[in-house]
Design a protein around this motif. Structure first.
Motif, PDB file in Angstrom:
ATOM      1  N   ALA A  63     -17.562  41.558  18.891  1.00  0.00           N
ATOM      2  CA  ALA A  63     -18.445  40.413  19.091  1.00  0.00           C
ATOM      3  C   ALA A  63     -17.638  39.125  18.994  1.00  0.00           C
ATOM      4  CB  ALA A  63     -19.564  40.422  18.067  1.00  0.00           C
ATOM      5  N   GLY A  64     -17.750  38.288  19.995  1.00  0.00           N
ATOM      6  CA  GLY A  64     -17.040  37.021  20.003  1.00  0.00           C
ATOM      7  C   GLY A  64     -15.622  37.094  20.515  1.00  0.00           C
ATOM      8  N   ALA A  65     -15.171  38.274  20.937  1.00  0.00           N
ATOM      9  CA  ALA A  65     -13.794  38.419  21.399  1.00  0.00           C
ATOM     10  C   ALA A  65     -13.542  37.692  22.719  1.00  0.00           C
ATOM     11  CB  ALA A  65     -13.442  39.896  21.554  1.00  0.00           C
ATOM     12  N   TYR A  66     -14.559  37.594  23.545  1.00  0.00           N
ATOM     13  CA  TYR A  66     -14.413  36.959  24.853  1.00  0.00           C
ATOM     14  C   TYR A  66     -15.299  35.734  24.941  1.00  0.00           C
ATOM     15  CZ  TYR A  66     -12.264  41.446  25.784  1.00  0.00           C
ATOM     16  OH  TYR A  66     -11.471  42.553  25.713  1.00  0.00           O
ATOM     17  N   ALA A  67     -15.018  34.899  25.920  1.00  0.00           N
ATOM     18  CA  ALA A  67     -15.753  33.646  26.083  1.00  0.00           C
ATOM     19  C   ALA A  67     -17.220  33.884  26.410  1.00  0.00           C
ATOM     20  CB  ALA A  67     -15.117  32.809  27.194  1.00  0.00           C
ATOM     21  N   THR A  68     -18.038  32.976  25.938  1.00  0.00           N
ATOM     22  CA  THR A  68     -19.446  32.866  26.305  1.00  0.00           C
ATOM     23  C   THR A  68     -19.666  31.408  26.668  1.00  0.00           C
ATOM     24  OG1 THR A  68     -20.201  34.619  24.822  1.00  0.00           O
ATOM     25  CG2 THR A  68     -21.826  32.970  25.448  1.00  0.00           C
ATOM     26  N   VAL A  69     -20.351  31.161  27.767  1.00  0.00           N
ATOM     27  CA  VAL A  69     -20.649  29.787  28.172  1.00  0.00           C
ATOM     28  C   VAL A  69     -22.161  29.607  28.111  1.00  0.00           C
ATOM     29  CG1 VAL A  69     -20.363  28.012  29.930  1.00  0.00           C
ATOM     30  CG2 VAL A  69     -18.607  29.778  29.673  1.00  0.00           C
ATOM     31  N   LEU A  70     -22.594  28.680  27.267  1.00  0.00           N
ATOM     32  CA  LEU A  70     -24.014  28.464  27.032  1.00  0.00           C
ATOM     33  C   LEU A  70     -24.526  27.239  27.798  1.00  0.00           C
ATOM     34  CD1 LEU A  70     -23.995  29.007  23.163  1.00  0.00           C
ATOM     35  CD2 LEU A  70     -24.514  30.687  24.945  1.00  0.00           C
ATOM     36  N   ASN A  71     -25.821  27.230  28.020  1.00  0.00           N
ATOM     37  CA  ASN A  71     -26.516  26.098  28.644  1.00  0.00           C
ATOM     38  C   ASN A  71     -25.985  25.733  30.024  1.00  0.00           C
ATOM     39  OD1 ASN A  71     -28.507  25.496  26.618  1.00  0.00           O
ATOM     40  ND2 ASN A  71     -26.789  24.871  25.325  1.00  0.00           N
ATOM     41  N   VAL A  72     -25.683  26.740  30.807  1.00  0.00           N
ATOM     42  CA  VAL A  72     -25.253  26.512  32.191  1.00  0.00           C
ATOM     43  C   VAL A  72     -26.512  26.214  33.015  1.00  0.00           C
ATOM     44  CG1 VAL A  72     -24.121  27.533  34.205  1.00  0.00           C
ATOM     45  CG2 VAL A  72     -23.332  28.120  31.894  1.00  0.00           C
ATOM     46  N   PRO A  73     -26.543  25.109  33.756  1.00  0.00           N
ATOM     47  CA  PRO A  73     -27.733  24.808  34.562  1.00  0.00           C
ATOM     48  C   PRO A  73     -28.042  25.953  35.529  1.00  0.00           C
ATOM     49  CG  PRO A  73     -26.266  22.913  34.488  1.00  0.00           C
ATOM     50  CD  PRO A  73     -25.517  24.071  33.885  1.00  0.00           C
ATOM     51  N   GLY A  74     -29.274  26.425  35.499  1.00  0.00           N
ATOM     52  CA  GLY A  74     -29.659  27.575  36.313  1.00  0.00           C
ATOM     53  C   GLY A  74     -29.660  27.320  37.799  1.00  0.00           C
ATOM     54  N   ASP A  75     -29.641  26.061  38.211  1.00  0.00           N
ATOM     55  CA  ASP A  75     -29.685  25.744  39.645  1.00  0.00           C
ATOM     56  C   ASP A  75     -28.376  25.183  40.185  1.00  0.00           C
ATOM     57  OD1 ASP A  75     -29.696  23.308  38.364  1.00  0.00           O
ATOM     58  OD2 ASP A  75     -31.439  22.509  39.438  1.00  0.00           O
ATOM     59  N   ASP A  76     -27.302  25.262  39.406  1.00  0.00           N
ATOM     60  CA  ASP A  76     -26.019  24.658  39.789  1.00  0.00           C
ATOM     61  C   ASP A  76     -24.988  25.750  40.079  1.00  0.00           C
ATOM     62  OD1 ASP A  76     -23.503  23.386  39.868  1.00  0.00           O
ATOM     63  OD2 ASP A  76     -24.131  21.871  38.406  1.00  0.00           O
ATOM     64  N   VAL A  77     -24.777  26.027  41.365  1.00  0.00           N
ATOM     65  CA  VAL A  77     -23.859  27.105  41.764  1.00  0.00           C
ATOM     66  C   VAL A  77     -22.441  26.833  41.272  1.00  0.00           C
ATOM     67  CG1 VAL A  77     -22.846  28.339  43.722  1.00  0.00           C
ATOM     68  CG2 VAL A  77     -25.263  27.747  43.759  1.00  0.00           C
ATOM     69  N   ASP A  78     -21.977  25.587  41.363  1.00  0.00           N
ATOM     70  CA  ASP A  78     -20.610  25.278  40.933  1.00  0.00           C
ATOM     71  C   ASP A  78     -20.428  25.479  39.427  1.00  0.00           C
ATOM     72  OD1 ASP A  78     -19.837  24.628  43.533  1.00  0.00           O
ATOM     73  OD2 ASP A  78     -20.300  22.501  43.285  1.00  0.00           O
TER      74      ASP A  78
END
Length: 176
Positions: A42-57
């Motif tokens: 757990a936590g070994a790899y990156a997690t990206v939070l709060n990514v806008p759900g409508d932003d492809v980039d």
């Protein structure tokens, strides 16, 4: 520029987020070597939070970040894109004591998002629940005294962790 695979995954993820009305998502790893019978990743790899759900980039960038973190260690795996939630508390249920291997379920929890738990930024609340000889636990032993927030005893997470352990045939770690 995002990788070709990230761009394709991002386009599909944004479509799903739009279909389900997800304003923000979490992009997480799903790697074969994250969790095993004898270790917790757990936590070994990156997690990206709060990514806008409508932003492809933004989605593609988050996916590339997570995939790169898996590749840096020589791991193999992919990504999970899921609706972002704002929990009162989050944690992990271990079906054996992760330090000693003793026959206890161990529940670690923190207030808010679990990222502070798995990153080690916050010392978690902990409950140790003794296992019976058949692997079950007594309902009376599942308590939430002095937890990170006012919450009901974690009976359902404990039940799901035991169910996952039985399905896999090995000790497990279950996010809650």
């Amino acid at each position: 520029a995002p990788s070709a695979s990230a761009a394709g995954i991002a386009a599909a993820a944004v479509e799903v987020a739009r279909d389900y009305g997800w304003r923000a998502v979490a992009v997480r790893s799903s790697a074969r070597d994250e969790d095993g019978a004898t270790s917790s990743g757990a936590g070994a790899y990156a997690t990206v939070l709060n990514v806008p759900g409508d932003d492809v980039d933004a989605m593609a960038s988050a996916i590339d970040t997570v995939l790169a973190s898996i590749g840096e260690t020589g791991g193999t795996g992919g990504v999970i894109v899921q609706r972002m939630v704002a929990p009162d508390a989050a944690g992990v249920v271990f079906t054996i004591d992760p330090v000693t291997g003793a026959a206890f379920l161990v529940v670690n929890a923190v207030a808010g998002l679990g990222v502070t738990l798995v990153s080690g930024a916050e010392t978690p609340w902990e409950a140790r629940i003794p296992r019976e000889g058949d692997g079950s636990v007594r309902s009376a032993d599942i308590v939430a005294d002095d937890g990170p927030v006012e919450l009901a005893p974690p009976r359902e997470p404990v039940r799901l962790a035991i169910e996952a352990e039985r399905a896999r045939g090995i000790a497990s770690e279950t996010a809650v």
